[in-house]
Design a protein around this motif. Sequence first.
Motif, mmCIF file in Angstrom:
data_model
loop_
_atom_site.group_PDB
_atom_site.id
_atom_site.type_symbol
_atom_site.label_atom_id
_atom_site.label_comp_id
_atom_site.label_asym_id
_atom_site.label_seq_id
_atom_site.Cartn_x
_atom_site.Cartn_y
_atom_site.Cartn_z
ATOM 1 N N PRO A 81 7.816 23.033 -12.625
ATOM 2 C CA PRO A 81 6.554 23.514 -13.197
ATOM 3 C C PRO A 81 6.339 24.974 -12.866
ATOM 4 C CG PRO A 81 6.145 22.189 -11.246
ATOM 5 C CD PRO A 81 7.618 22.068 -11.544
ATOM 6 N N GLY A 82 5.681 25.691 -13.766
ATOM 7 C CA GLY A 82 5.388 27.095 -13.539
ATOM 8 C C GLY A 82 4.252 27.278 -12.552
ATOM 9 N N GLN A 83 4.106 28.519 -12.087
ATOM 10 C CA GLN A 83 3.071 28.807 -11.104
ATOM 11 C C GLN A 83 1.682 28.588 -11.664
ATOM 12 O OE1 GLN A 83 3.661 29.463 -7.858
ATOM 13 N NE2 GLN A 83 1.445 29.175 -7.663
ATOM 14 N N ASP A 84 1.510 28.881 -12.973
ATOM 15 C CA ASP A 84 0.196 28.664 -13.590
ATOM 16 C C ASP A 84 -0.192 27.189 -13.550
ATOM 17 O OD1 ASP A 84 -0.020 31.343 -14.099
ATOM 18 O OD2 ASP A 84 0.699 31.205 -16.177
ATOM 19 N N LEU A 144 5.650 12.740 2.920
ATOM 20 C CA LEU A 144 5.505 13.265 1.561
ATOM 21 C C LEU A 144 4.067 13.675 1.258
ATOM 22 C CD1 LEU A 144 6.886 13.690 -1.241
ATOM 23 C CD2 LEU A 144 6.252 11.322 -1.771
ATOM 24 N N LEU A 145 3.115 12.844 1.681
ATOM 25 C CA LEU A 145 1.699 13.069 1.366
ATOM 26 C C LEU A 145 0.860 12.929 2.632
ATOM 27 C CD1 LEU A 145 1.726 10.704 -1.744
ATOM 28 C CD2 LEU A 145 1.757 13.192 -1.851
ATOM 29 N N PRO A 146 0.987 13.834 3.581
ATOM 30 C CA PRO A 146 0.334 13.650 4.884
ATOM 31 C C PRO A 146 -1.184 13.577 4.830
ATOM 32 C CG PRO A 146 1.193 15.879 4.658
ATOM 33 C CD PRO A 146 1.746 15.096 3.518
ATOM 34 N N ASP A 147 -1.800 14.233 3.855
ATOM 35 C CA ASP A 147 -3.260 14.273 3.791
ATOM 36 C C ASP A 147 -3.853 13.267 2.808
ATOM 37 O OD1 ASP A 147 -3.528 16.328 5.698
ATOM 38 O OD2 ASP A 147 -3.008 17.828 4.195
ATOM 39 N N TYR A 148 -3.001 12.418 2.248
ATOM 40 C CA TYR A 148 -3.509 11.349 1.384
ATOM 41 C C TYR A 148 -4.328 10.382 2.250
ATOM 42 C CZ TYR A 148 -3.471 7.925 -2.420
ATOM 43 O OH TYR A 148 -3.832 7.067 -3.425
ATOM 44 N N THR A 149 -5.465 9.915 1.746
ATOM 45 C CA THR A 149 -6.359 9.077 2.555
ATOM 46 C C THR A 149 -6.410 7.644 2.051
ATOM 47 O OG1 THR A 149 -8.283 9.735 1.217
ATOM 48 C CG2 THR A 149 -7.800 11.032 3.202
ATOM 49 N N PHE A 150 -6.490 6.719 2.992
ATOM 50 C CA PHE A 150 -6.762 5.311 2.720
ATOM 51 C C PHE A 150 -8.136 4.982 3.285
ATOM 52 C CE2 PHE A 150 -2.054 3.842 2.569
ATOM 53 C CZ PHE A 150 -2.051 4.006 1.194
ATOM 54 N N LYS A 207 0.893 14.773 -10.188
ATOM 55 C CA LYS A 207 1.401 14.540 -8.843
ATOM 56 C C LYS A 207 2.902 14.776 -8.774
ATOM 57 C CE LYS A 207 -2.179 11.087 -7.841
ATOM 58 N NZ LYS A 207 -2.466 9.651 -7.668
ATOM 59 N N GLN A 208 3.631 14.355 -9.808
ATOM 60 C CA GLN A 208 5.069 14.560 -9.824
ATOM 61 C C GLN A 208 5.408 16.046 -9.924
ATOM 62 O OE1 GLN A 208 6.132 12.015 -13.100
ATOM 63 N NE2 GLN A 208 6.441 10.221 -11.789
ATOM 64 N N LYS A 209 4.609 16.784 -10.711
ATOM 65 C CA LYS A 209 4.830 18.232 -10.802
ATOM 66 C C LYS A 209 4.604 18.901 -9.454
ATOM 67 C CE LYS A 209 3.668 18.949 -15.701
ATOM 68 N NZ LYS A 209 2.715 19.579 -16.636
ATOM 69 N N LEU A 210 3.585 18.453 -8.736
ATOM 70 C CA LEU A 210 3.299 19.035 -7.441
ATOM 71 C C LEU A 210 4.438 18.756 -6.456
ATOM 72 C CD1 LEU A 210 1.032 20.621 -6.054
ATOM 73 C CD2 LEU A 210 0.088 18.449 -5.266
ATOM 74 N N PHE A 211 4.995 17.548 -6.540
ATOM 75 C CA PHE A 211 6.127 17.228 -5.668
ATOM 76 C C PHE A 211 7.353 18.054 -6.013
ATOM 77 C CE2 PHE A 211 10.016 14.706 -5.006
ATOM 78 C CZ PHE A 211 10.012 14.719 -3.617
ATOM 79 N N TRP A 257 0.822 -1.218 0.000
ATOM 80 C CA TRP A 257 0.000 0.000 0.000
ATOM 81 C C TRP A 257 0.850 1.260 0.000
ATOM 82 C CZ3 TRP A 257 -3.140 -2.518 4.461
ATOM 83 C CH2 TRP A 257 -4.095 -3.388 3.925
ATOM 84 N N PHE A 258 1.781 1.354 0.942
ATOM 85 C CA PHE A 258 2.568 2.578 1.067
ATOM 86 C C PHE A 258 3.718 2.615 0.063
ATOM 87 C CE2 PHE A 258 0.412 2.172 5.113
ATOM 88 C CZ PHE A 258 0.013 3.466 5.378
ATOM 89 N N GLY A 259 4.251 1.442 -0.276
ATOM 90 C CA GLY A 259 5.318 1.406 -1.271
ATOM 91 C C GLY A 259 4.849 1.853 -2.642
ATOM 92 N N ALA A 260 3.577 1.601 -2.958
ATOM 93 C CA ALA A 260 3.037 2.048 -4.247
ATOM 94 C C ALA A 260 3.057 3.566 -4.341
ATOM 95 C CB ALA A 260 1.618 1.515 -4.422
ATOM 96 N N LEU A 261 2.801 4.252 -3.223
ATOM 97 C CA LEU A 261 2.845 5.718 -3.219
ATOM 98 C C LEU A 261 4.273 6.219 -3.429
ATOM 99 C CD1 LEU A 261 0.437 6.598 -0.247
ATOM 100 C CD2 LEU A 261 -0.027 6.776 -2.692
ATOM 101 N N ILE A 262 5.233 5.632 -2.701
ATOM 102 C CA ILE A 262 6.624 6.042 -2.848
ATOM 103 C C ILE A 262 7.102 5.778 -4.267
ATOM 104 C CG2 ILE A 262 8.987 5.609 -2.092
ATOM 105 C CD1 ILE A 262 7.289 7.147 -0.080
ATOM 106 N N ARG A 263 6.744 4.653 -4.812
ATOM 107 C CA ARG A 263 7.167 4.314 -6.178
ATOM 108 C C ARG A 263 6.570 5.282 -7.191
ATOM 109 N NH1 ARG A 263 4.995 0.913 -10.272
ATOM 110 N NH2 ARG A 263 6.620 0.064 -11.646
ATOM 111 N N GLU A 264 5.315 5.663 -6.994
ATOM 112 C CA GLU A 264 4.640 6.547 -7.940
ATOM 113 C C GLU A 264 5.248 7.944 -7.934
ATOM 114 O OE1 GLU A 264 0.162 8.290 -8.946
ATOM 115 O OE2 GLU A 264 0.455 6.858 -7.309
ATOM 116 N N TYR A 265 5.591 8.449 -6.751
ATOM 117 C CA TYR A 265 6.058 9.824 -6.645
ATOM 118 C C TYR A 265 7.568 9.968 -6.704
ATOM 119 C CZ TYR A 265 1.324 11.197 -5.455
ATOM 120 O OH TYR A 265 -0.023 11.428 -5.512
ATOM 121 N N LEU A 266 8.289 8.989 -6.185
ATOM 122 C CA LEU A 266 9.740 9.107 -6.086
ATOM 123 C C LEU A 266 10.484 8.125 -6.975
ATOM 124 C CD1 LEU A 266 10.142 9.618 -2.224
ATOM 125 C CD2 LEU A 266 9.776 11.329 -4.007
#
Length: 300
Positions: A266-269, A159-165, A291-295, A93-102
């Motif tokens: 990524p730009g501010q826009d 990395l994603l404190p407000d991500y919900t399961f 998600k990667q741009k946001l990170f 569960w949590f490794g999928a998030l790390i793999r997706e973003y990092l």
Amino acid sequence: MSIVNDIRTAFSRRDNALNQLLLLNVLVFVFLVLMKAIMYLSGTLAYYPNVLRQFALPSDMPSLLRHPWTLLTYAFTHEGPFHILFNLLNLYWFGALIREYLGDRRLVSLYVLGALTGAALFLLGFNLIPTLQRYAEAGVPLLGASAAVTAVIMAAATLLPDYTFMLFLLGAVRIKYIAAVVILLSVLAINQGNPGGGLAHIGGALIGFLFVKQLQAGRDLGRPVQAVGDFFVRLVTGRPNLRVTHRNASAAPAAPVAKKGAPTQPGQDEIDLILDKISHSGYESLSKEEKQKLFRASQK
């Protein structure tokens, strides 16, 4: 056999780190189960601790010096079915998030660093804290992926404190609260009969938090792990790093090239559009690229 081919295929893919970590844990577990069954049937079960000693991390320093590889192998070693089940579910569960973003390489680095930091805190506690030294004298070992998995959990929560399961009976729960419960249970374990496991979990949680914070500051703590991994891959495969150069026939100056591994910010826009999408549709509606741009924006 098709199973052997499936395993070979899983380990031959470069973008399959999460499944490879899961599979390594399962393979070690199956090996130990089979060995224990064979030794039981052959009447040699009394020698099974000698087999387990090659995988589990000893708490006394003389044994560790004889088995230094256990600093890492313990993090792939389980004996009970529920022990491995809960660890692998959390890793999935949590490794999928790390793999997706990092990415895959940082997931592996985080797992290894979590295992090593957990082992270090376990050894320091059992050999330096007087109330715990009796465990080292009794030869109590450490085994299980919990420290490495706790590092992954804490990194995801940082990395994603407000991500919900969606949890059974509880509904939507933010992962920062899941991480807080994991840490609380680790502290409770120290005086509930599992001090070694509790210390190892806390070590994993610390490195998981620092890993993401340092990454956001532009420092990758996993680079040494990746370098060592690349060295062994070259050693096993015999493939050196290849550098390709191109001769420019024209005298015109070359166009500037972006540094490898450093994607454009990524730009501010773009960030404003992503934030608007979150406010209307929720965080889970973002694409992987968004998600990667946001990170990356958080690393400015």
